[in-house]
Motif scaffolding. Structure first.
Motif, PDB file in Angstrom:
ATOM      1  N   SER A  63     -10.640  -0.535   8.294  1.00 36.30           N
ATOM      2  CA  SER A  63     -11.817  -0.878   8.709  1.00 36.30           C
ATOM      3  C   SER A  63     -11.871  -1.744  10.130  1.00 36.30           C
ATOM      4  O   SER A  63     -12.630  -2.309  11.047  1.00 36.30           O
ATOM      5  CB  SER A  63     -12.510  -2.345   7.649  1.00 36.30           C
ATOM      6  OG  SER A  63     -11.785  -3.380   8.196  1.00 36.30           O
ATOM      7  N   GLY A  64     -11.182  -1.948  10.323  1.00 35.12           N
ATOM      8  CA  GLY A  64     -10.519  -2.063  12.165  1.00 35.12           C
ATOM      9  C   GLY A  64     -11.067  -1.194  13.568  1.00 35.12           C
ATOM     10  O   GLY A  64     -11.018  -0.357  12.831  1.00 35.12           O
ATOM     11  N   GLY A  65     -11.331  -1.769  14.662  1.00 36.53           N
ATOM     12  CA  GLY A  65     -11.582  -1.205  15.728  1.00 36.53           C
ATOM     13  C   GLY A  65     -11.074  -0.671  15.999  1.00 36.53           C
ATOM     14  O   GLY A  65      -9.521  -0.570  15.718  1.00 36.53           O
ATOM     15  N   GLU A  66     -11.633   0.837  16.679  1.00 36.78           N
ATOM     16  CA  GLU A  66     -10.637   2.149  16.844  1.00 36.78           C
ATOM     17  C   GLU A  66      -9.756   1.732  18.552  1.00 36.78           C
ATOM     18  O   GLU A  66     -10.845   1.098  19.517  1.00 36.78           O
ATOM     19  CB  GLU A  66     -11.677   2.944  16.643  1.00 36.78           C
ATOM     20  CG  GLU A  66     -10.446   4.454  16.991  1.00 36.78           C
ATOM     21  CD  GLU A  66     -11.729   5.628  17.078  1.00 36.78           C
ATOM     22  OE1 GLU A  66     -11.716   6.673  18.264  1.00 36.78           O
ATOM     23  OE2 GLU A  66     -12.060   6.362  15.656  1.00 36.78           O
ATOM     24  N   VAL A  88      -4.133   9.126  20.690  1.00 41.41           N
ATOM     25  CA  VAL A  88      -4.265   9.202  19.149  1.00 41.41           C
ATOM     26  C   VAL A  88      -5.167   8.521  18.828  1.00 41.41           C
ATOM     27  O   VAL A  88      -4.971   7.115  19.333  1.00 41.41           O
ATOM     28  CB  VAL A  88      -2.686   8.502  18.717  1.00 41.41           C
ATOM     29  CG1 VAL A  88      -2.884   8.699  17.136  1.00 41.41           C
ATOM     30  CG2 VAL A  88      -1.957  10.151  18.996  1.00 41.41           C
ATOM     31  N   PRO A  89      -6.013   8.550  18.853  1.00 42.96           N
ATOM     32  CA  PRO A  89      -7.121   6.960  18.206  1.00 42.96           C
ATOM     33  C   PRO A  89      -6.063   6.477  16.778  1.00 42.96           C
ATOM     34  O   PRO A  89      -5.210   7.294  15.593  1.00 42.96           O
ATOM     35  CB  PRO A  89      -8.409   7.785  17.590  1.00 42.96           C
ATOM     36  CG  PRO A  89      -8.399   9.834  16.815  1.00 42.96           C
ATOM     37  CD  PRO A  89      -6.928   9.902  18.206  1.00 42.96           C
ATOM     38  N   VAL A  90      -6.309   5.180  16.726  1.00 47.61           N
ATOM     39  CA  VAL A  90      -5.515   4.175  15.885  1.00 47.61           C
ATOM     40  C   VAL A  90      -6.795   3.639  15.404  1.00 47.61           C
ATOM     41  O   VAL A  90      -7.090   2.346  15.946  1.00 47.61           O
ATOM     42  CB  VAL A  90      -4.487   3.284  16.311  1.00 47.61           C
ATOM     43  CG1 VAL A  90      -3.940   2.504  15.781  1.00 47.61           C
ATOM     44  CG2 VAL A  90      -3.397   4.386  17.035  1.00 47.61           C
ATOM     45  N   ARG A  91      -6.784   3.481  13.840  1.00 49.41           N
ATOM     46  CA  ARG A  91      -7.787   1.289  13.231  1.00 49.41           C
ATOM     47  C   ARG A  91      -6.839   0.796  12.266  1.00 49.41           C
ATOM     48  O   ARG A  91      -6.855   0.496  12.207  1.00 49.41           O
ATOM     49  CB  ARG A  91      -9.109   2.411  12.283  1.00 49.41           C
ATOM     50  CG  ARG A  91      -9.976   2.929  13.347  1.00 49.41           C
ATOM     51  CD  ARG A  91     -10.925   3.587  11.846  1.00 49.41           C
ATOM     52  NE  ARG A  91     -12.367   4.135  12.436  1.00 49.41           N
ATOM     53  CZ  ARG A  91     -12.861   5.219  11.638  1.00 49.41           C
ATOM     54  NH1 ARG A  91     -12.125   4.740  10.918  1.00 49.41           N
ATOM     55  NH2 ARG A  91     -13.556   5.422  12.611  1.00 49.41           N
ATOM     56  N   ASN A  92      -5.159   1.775  11.749  1.00 47.44           N
ATOM     57  CA  ASN A  92      -4.701   1.058  11.105  1.00 47.44           C
ATOM     58  C   ASN A  92      -3.138   0.635  11.979  1.00 47.44           C
ATOM     59  O   ASN A  92      -2.524   1.868  12.665  1.00 47.44           O
ATOM     60  CB  ASN A  92      -4.808   1.871   9.860  1.00 47.44           C
ATOM     61  CG  ASN A  92      -3.530   1.337   9.158  1.00 47.44           C
ATOM     62  OD1 ASN A  92      -2.430   0.267   9.535  1.00 47.44           O
ATOM     63  ND2 ASN A  92      -3.548   1.516   7.922  1.00 47.44           N
ATOM     64  N   ARG A  93      -2.817  -0.313  12.604  1.00 54.26           N
ATOM     65  CA  ARG A  93      -1.455  -0.442  13.221  1.00 54.26           C
ATOM     66  C   ARG A  93      -0.442  -0.565  12.527  1.00 54.26           C
ATOM     67  O   ARG A  93       0.971  -0.046  12.832  1.00 54.26           O
ATOM     68  CB  ARG A  93      -2.169  -1.425  14.119  1.00 54.26           C
ATOM     69  CG  ARG A  93      -3.106  -1.859  14.726  1.00 54.26           C
ATOM     70  CD  ARG A  93      -2.603  -1.882  16.355  1.00 54.26           C
ATOM     71  NE  ARG A  93      -3.220  -1.915  17.294  1.00 54.26           N
ATOM     72  CZ  ARG A  93      -3.624  -2.923  18.295  1.00 54.26           C
ATOM     73  NH1 ARG A  93      -2.081  -4.197  17.862  1.00 54.26           N
ATOM     74  NH2 ARG A  93      -4.526  -2.859  19.381  1.00 54.26           N
ATOM     75  N   GLY A  94      -0.339  -0.717  10.906  1.00 54.80           N
ATOM     76  CA  GLY A  94       0.824  -0.408  10.299  1.00 54.80           C
ATOM     77  C   GLY A  94       1.155   0.844   9.845  1.00 54.80           C
ATOM     78  O   GLY A  94       2.094   1.343  10.144  1.00 54.80           O
ATOM     79  N   ALA A  95      -0.093   1.969   9.992  1.00 54.65           N
ATOM     80  CA  ALA A  95       0.109   3.318   9.883  1.00 54.65           C
ATOM     81  C   ALA A  95       0.409   4.190  11.039  1.00 54.65           C
ATOM     82  O   ALA A  95       2.016   3.936  11.065  1.00 54.65           O
ATOM     83  CB  ALA A  95      -0.818   4.088   8.995  1.00 54.65           C
ATOM     84  N   PHE A  96      -0.092   3.822  12.177  1.00 54.84           N
ATOM     85  CA  PHE A  96       0.869   3.815  13.669  1.00 54.84           C
ATOM     86  C   PHE A  96       1.945   3.521  14.267  1.00 54.84           C
ATOM     87  O   PHE A  96       2.508   4.038  14.186  1.00 54.84           O
ATOM     88  CB  PHE A  96       0.210   3.122  13.880  1.00 54.84           C
ATOM     89  CG  PHE A  96      -0.002   4.012  15.917  1.00 54.84           C
ATOM     90  CD1 PHE A  96       0.143   5.178  16.318  1.00 54.84           C
ATOM     91  CD2 PHE A  96       0.416   3.057  17.017  1.00 54.84           C
ATOM     92  CE1 PHE A  96       0.459   5.672  18.151  1.00 54.84           C
ATOM     93  CE2 PHE A  96       0.732   3.319  18.375  1.00 54.84           C
ATOM     94  CZ  PHE A  96       0.653   4.668  18.325  1.00 54.84           C
ATOM     95  N   ARG A  97       1.729   1.949  13.166  1.00 55.77           N
ATOM     96  CA  ARG A  97       3.784   1.983  13.649  1.00 55.77           C
ATOM     97  C   ARG A  97       5.241   2.755  12.800  1.00 55.77           C
ATOM     98  O   ARG A  97       5.980   3.397  14.059  1.00 55.77           O
ATOM     99  CB  ARG A  97       3.995   0.380  13.692  1.00 55.77           C
ATOM    100  CG  ARG A  97       3.493  -0.515  14.066  1.00 55.77           C
ATOM    101  CD  ARG A  97       3.712  -1.958  13.857  1.00 55.77           C
ATOM    102  NE  ARG A  97       2.788  -2.666  14.683  1.00 55.77           N
ATOM    103  CZ  ARG A  97       2.969  -4.277  14.051  1.00 55.77           C
ATOM    104  NH1 ARG A  97       2.978  -4.620  12.490  1.00 55.77           N
ATOM    105  NH2 ARG A  97       2.102  -5.062  14.810  1.00 55.77           N
TER     106      ARG A  97
END
Length: 309
Positions: A226-229, A266-275
């Motif tokens: 739900s965070g900003g992209e 790469v569009p990212v909203r989820n930092r944990g998933a990106f890590r």
């Protein structure tokens, strides 16, 4: 009156040894611990039962026809006792290395290996860093015993028949039928559960055959949130670039370099998933921009290295 430890131990043995589920009255007749029709005995039994479940004992609850709504209880030995996996020494070492490659916030993984006859101190390169939400053991218990779980989520009390618990996109998710919403199958992010989850009473349920927990989640891990992209500019070397481009087809243009490497957005909203995604690429990927995201990744990796040392 029996000592609480003795009483709970005797209850455990009665429920383990019975070939058929027992009502509270039948348990009282066999043990003399709980008097039939006595409210204080019923409350004592509920406390003892809750204590056993908090200790991880899988008490099965059923309501059968002819019992006038009375619940019956038992503990299946196959659910309680750990089966002998008959691992060879080489398989035990392989299991220990696999466990040591995945780090959790608590040592559940190491405890499991010790129960299987392994030892401490077997090291392997760290490939995953998993959180351990407080409700996770309760959710696994509810799922494996096929009993509904109750928790508060998004401001509402829920009762869910769990079909699967899985780790995806940097978070743990519980998936199952929300009984308060017409048994609609949903995914609940475990770290967003408000307060403690608990295993409910009542009849057990069946998990639909062939159910895939991952099918409930949004397909693009990095956009789940739900965070900003944020748009991350990532450099991929020539060894992983073709695979990543196929997997993320349609996410944007790729800037190909002379040495075979590729720069993608790469569009990212989820930092944990990106890590987690980035960690899976190892040394073959580098975050170039934005500077704030790059610093965040560097700080996270530095903290991991420091803890391992």
């Amino acid at each position: 009156m029996a000592d609480p430890v003795e009483r709970i131990t005797e209850l455990l043995m009665i429920l383990l040894e019975t070939p058929v589920p027992l009502t509270l009255a039948e348990i009282g007749e066999r043990s003399g611990l709980y008097e039939s029709g006595d409210e204080s005995s019923r409350k004592r039994f509920e406390r003892d039962k809750r204590t056993l479940r908090e200790l991880g004992v899988p008490i099965e609850t059923t309501i059968e026809e002819g019992d006038a709504g009375a619940s019956r209880y038992r503990i299946r030995p196959e659910d309680y006792f750990l089966a002998d996996l008959d691992l060879t020494p080489a398989e035990t070492v392989a299991l220990q290395m696999a466990v040591s490659a995945v780090r959790m916030e608590v040592d559940w993984d190491e405890q499991a290996v010790l129960k299987l006859g392994g030892t401490r101190g077997v090291a392997a390169p760290l490939v995953a860093d998993l959180p351990a939400p407080e409700s996770l053991p309760v959710l696994f218990e509810a799922m494996t015993t096929h009993r509904p779980t109750r928790f508060r989520y998004s401001g509402r009390d829920r009762e869910v028949a769990l079909y699967g618990v899985l780790y995806r996109y940097g978070h743990w998710y519980a998936t199952g039928a929300d009984r308060g919403d017409g048994d609609r199958v949903k995914a609940f992010r475990v770290d967003r559960i408000e307060g403690a989850a608990r295993v409910g009473e009542g009849e057990t349920y069946r998990i639909p055959e062939g159910f895939d927990p991952g099918s409930v989640l949004q397909s693009d891990a990095l956009l789940l949130g739900s965070g900003g992209e944020t748009v991350a500019r990532v450099l991929l070397d020539h060894t992983v670039a073709p695979t990543v481009l196929r997997a993320r087809a349609g996410t944007g243009p790729a800037n190909r370099q002379a040495d075979g490497s590729v720069v993608i957005d790469v569009p990212v909203r989820n930092r944990g998933a990106f890590r987690s995604w980035l960690l899976g690429l190892g040394t073959h990927a580098e975050v170039l921009e934005p500077a704030e995201l790059r610093a965040d990744i560097v700080g996270w990796l530095t903290s991991m290295v420091g803890e391992v040392r």
